[in-house]
Scaffold this active site. Structure first.
Site, PDB file in Angstrom:
ATOM      1  N   PHE A 214       0.846  -1.202   0.000  1.00 18.31           N
ATOM      2  CA  PHE A 214       0.000   0.000   0.000  1.00 18.31           C
ATOM      3  C   PHE A 214       0.881   1.252   0.000  1.00 18.31           C
ATOM      4  O   PHE A 214       0.659   2.192   0.754  1.00 18.31           O
ATOM      5  CB  PHE A 214      -0.943  -0.030   1.205  1.00 18.31           C
ATOM      6  CG  PHE A 214      -2.206   0.767   1.014  1.00 18.31           C
ATOM      7  CD1 PHE A 214      -3.134   0.403   0.037  1.00 18.31           C
ATOM      8  CD2 PHE A 214      -2.476   1.876   1.801  1.00 18.31           C
ATOM      9  CE1 PHE A 214      -4.312   1.133  -0.142  1.00 18.31           C
ATOM     10  CE2 PHE A 214      -3.645   2.614   1.632  1.00 18.31           C
ATOM     11  CZ  PHE A 214      -4.565   2.242   0.655  1.00 18.31           C
TER      12      PHE A 214
ATOM     13  N   GLY B  29      12.505  13.766  -8.020  1.00 20.90           N
ATOM     14  CA  GLY B  29      11.910  12.482  -7.663  1.00 20.90           C
ATOM     15  C   GLY B  29      11.866  11.490  -8.815  1.00 20.90           C
ATOM     16  O   GLY B  29      11.242  10.433  -8.716  1.00 20.90           O
TER      17      GLY B  29
ATOM     18  N   LYS C  53      12.195  -4.617 -18.134  1.00 21.96           N
ATOM     19  CA  LYS C  53      11.088  -4.450 -19.082  1.00 21.96           C
ATOM     20  C   LYS C  53      11.372  -5.200 -20.385  1.00 21.96           C
ATOM     21  O   LYS C  53      10.466  -5.794 -20.977  1.00 21.96           O
ATOM     22  CB  LYS C  53      10.856  -2.957 -19.333  1.00 21.96           C
ATOM     23  CG  LYS C  53      10.292  -2.265 -18.084  1.00 21.96           C
ATOM     24  CD  LYS C  53      10.412  -0.756 -18.136  1.00 21.96           C
ATOM     25  CE  LYS C  53       9.927  -0.133 -16.826  1.00 21.96           C
ATOM     26  NZ  LYS C  53      10.307   1.287 -16.709  1.00 21.96           N
TER      27      LYS C  53
ATOM     28  N   ASP D 295      16.496  -1.439 -14.797  1.00 19.92           N
ATOM     29  CA  ASP D 295      15.042  -1.284 -14.907  1.00 19.92           C
ATOM     30  C   ASP D 295      14.599  -1.540 -16.347  1.00 19.92           C
ATOM     31  O   ASP D 295      13.647  -2.294 -16.599  1.00 19.92           O
ATOM     32  CB  ASP D 295      14.638   0.126 -14.464  1.00 19.92           C
ATOM     33  CG  ASP D 295      13.171   0.421 -14.724  1.00 19.92           C
ATOM     34  OD1 ASP D 295      12.326  -0.093 -13.980  1.00 19.92           O
ATOM     35  OD2 ASP D 295      12.870   1.154 -15.690  1.00 19.92           O
TER      36      ASP D 295
ATOM     37  N   GLY E 163       5.111   7.135 -12.593  1.00 21.77           N
ATOM     38  CA  GLY E 163       4.301   8.094 -11.846  1.00 21.77           C
ATOM     39  C   GLY E 163       3.156   7.393 -11.126  1.00 21.77           C
ATOM     40  O   GLY E 163       2.707   6.327 -11.544  1.00 21.77           O
TER      41      GLY E 163
END
Lengths: 363, 363
Positions: free
Chosen positions: B19, B221, B239, B235, B336
């Protein structure tokens, strides 16, 4: 899901109405990819009926030999399918074929009429009322009577798919409705007509006049002998009308789309734009402004840095602004035999996927 | 389909595991769009359980008050959900929650581990074995054990969706698998990491050093304190591994992807490329070469005229080459909170659509 249940669902009987470039091209893809469709998607489509105003109609309940039918269609003589294909039933008109040929799916691929939607609209309504799924490449029915057709599909609990009508096989309708579901669509801007984009590209890149670029487009088969539907923006307006109805629930016919074509654009306009670091593009725009759905097609001078300015040649693109994702772009070919056939094939696979519950058949 | 049948299917009980930004963001979207989801999609999702290693776990069979849970999560204290939310059941670990909380769908949104896939892999396998649909944003399980997870989903006749893992909410996985179904995918090239694309863009546009651009990315960020997963291309490799498995049936782990990051790129490289009319982009590439699936991530110097060279800032893009359509491009944000939440929401709507047979619910 057990193999048995899956098996039971994978056979589809298909009736193709309109066996020209699009309908015939789709049939060819079904034939060429027969094995792959079966192995990869557990799909076994069988074309059982073809109805074409020019080539004639045949109905073969056990399935038509597609390569043979395509070969005959290529010869192109009046009524050749009826005359040369040995079918148990023949000579039915389109509506009778749709009504009486036993099929699960009707593929409607006749010519586009952006005023009445006919004859496609009658074909589609007839099929839906018979409880047959519909897949169409015909812009007319969706541009003038989408809500009516949608309601009929819902009432009869069948699918009505029309991916081919905007950007051909480049995902547009399903991209917006399905892949972006959950987003609020704020507006859509796009290059939705390849012929005009080709002409504008040639005028800029080669310094050609409008007339010369148009002539080249006609030679290459991108533009018709009467090019007005493309260059006056009517084809783009048809697509804008479809998007306005499907995405924003509008009630705008192609004639009501605010429309300016590219006929008046000359070499000097292109040069002047270039000097400012801009390009002229025929932009279709659809949005909702204070509850009112608006749609327009007109040439715009946009900065070369903008995404749509970078879409060249016959390529099409949609720029979709949403709440969750901001701007999303999809781009690819917007016309062509194989490209349009792919849209019909994808619609068929989508219907198949929806009907094959509980199994990730494409994973 | 009768309203009654539709009603019966529209309620989904959801268990969210993890969460944080993603899981919490998704829950917020469900709450914010509650009315729209119900009116437009006939969907009534109810979050009944939340399990988070840091915030604690709660299970409320009648449904959790999402704004309240999100508010508590934002305060962020250890175990705050268990301490401050009045739930009939609490303190269960993730696996117990997945097993015992009565839910239709498990949303797995824990952290990514590209080596073991854990703890996501265990969560997902547990859910699938219980006959629960899975939606995940976690790259790990798909990058290292896609086939196992897929087989489990099929055996248990449930859906396993993971749109968020590549390009976040910008359609990528479903774009390729569903919208391009019927096409043969020949190869995929793309910009799949926004952080590195942001750094490269800043280095070119502002003439910044790598270090300065990275620092700015961290301030905004876009990059983590330890930025290695992004800048060393891991990363992107995750993918690429997912795409190689899902699209080409490969068996390539993220570690096996041929990989070069952007750490060594300096101002001079960027300038030199610029002089040649080129740009340096971190390109992920996946294809099948003579039956062998290949995946790589490396910086490439490509002409500014190429589509991928025009993708700037944090934007991502995939360029997909196919048989029927030639080249198709999809582009949008790749990360995002809202963007990733959208992917999870779209997966939920897709499962809902597949389970709502015989009605064109999105039309």
């Amino acid at each position: 899901m057990s193999e048995g249940k899956l098996m039971a669902k994978r056979k589809y009987k298909i009736c193709i109405v309109g066996f020209g470039t699009v309908g015939g091209g789709f049939a060819e893809q079904l034939a060429n990819k027969r094995e792959e469709l079966q192995q990869r998607y557990a799909l076994k489509p069988e074309v059982v009926a073809i109805a074409d105003t020019h080539l004639g109609s045949i109905y073969v309940p056990e399935g038509i030999d597609i390569p043979k039918a395509v070969e005959l269609a290529k010869q192109g003589e009046e009524n050749i399918l009826e005359d040369k294909y040995d079918a148990p039933m023949k000579g039915w008109n389109s509506v009778k074929t749709i009504k009486e040929a036993e099929a699960d799916i009707v593929v409607e691929a006749t010519w586009t009429n952006l005023v009445t939607g006919e004859p496609g609209l009658t074909h589609i309504k007839t099929a839906l009322k018979q409880g047959k799924h519909v897949i169409t490449s015909n812009k007319g029915p969706c541009a003038v009577a989408y809500e009516e057709v949608k309601r009929l599909a819902e009432e009869n609990e069948v699918y009505m798919r029309f991916e081919a009508t905007v950007l051909a096989g480049t995902p547009a309708i399903s991209f917006i409705r399905e892949n972006l579901a959950g987003c609020e669509i704020e507006h859509i801007r796009g290059i939705v007509n390849g012929t005009t984009n080709y002409i504008l590209t040639r005028m800029e890149r080669k310094g050609w006049s409008f007339a010369k670029a148009l002539k080249k487009a006609q030679e290459l088969g991108y533009a018709e002998e009467d090019p007005s539907a493309d260059i006056d923006g009517l084809d783009a307006a048809g697509k804008a009308a479809i998007l306005s109805r499907v995405v924003f629930g509008g009630d705008i016919s192609p004639q009501e789309v605010k429309r300016t074509g590219i006929r008046e654009i000359n070499k000097e306009d292109i040069k002047a734009a270039k000097k400012e670091g801009k390009r002229i593009k025929l932009i279709a725009k659809v949005d909702k402004d204070g509850g009112k759905v608006k749609a327009s097609v007109k040439p715009e001078k946009i900065s070369k840095k903008q995404v749509l300015a970078q879409v060249m040649g016959t390529t099409n693109a949609l720029l979709i602004r949403t709440d969750h994702l901001g701007q999303v772009i999809v781009s690819g070919p917007g016309a062509g035999k194989e490209e349009t056939g792919q849209a019909l094939l994808n619609d068929l696979l989508t219907i198949h996927r929806y009907r094959t519950k509980g199994r990730n058949i494409y994973a």
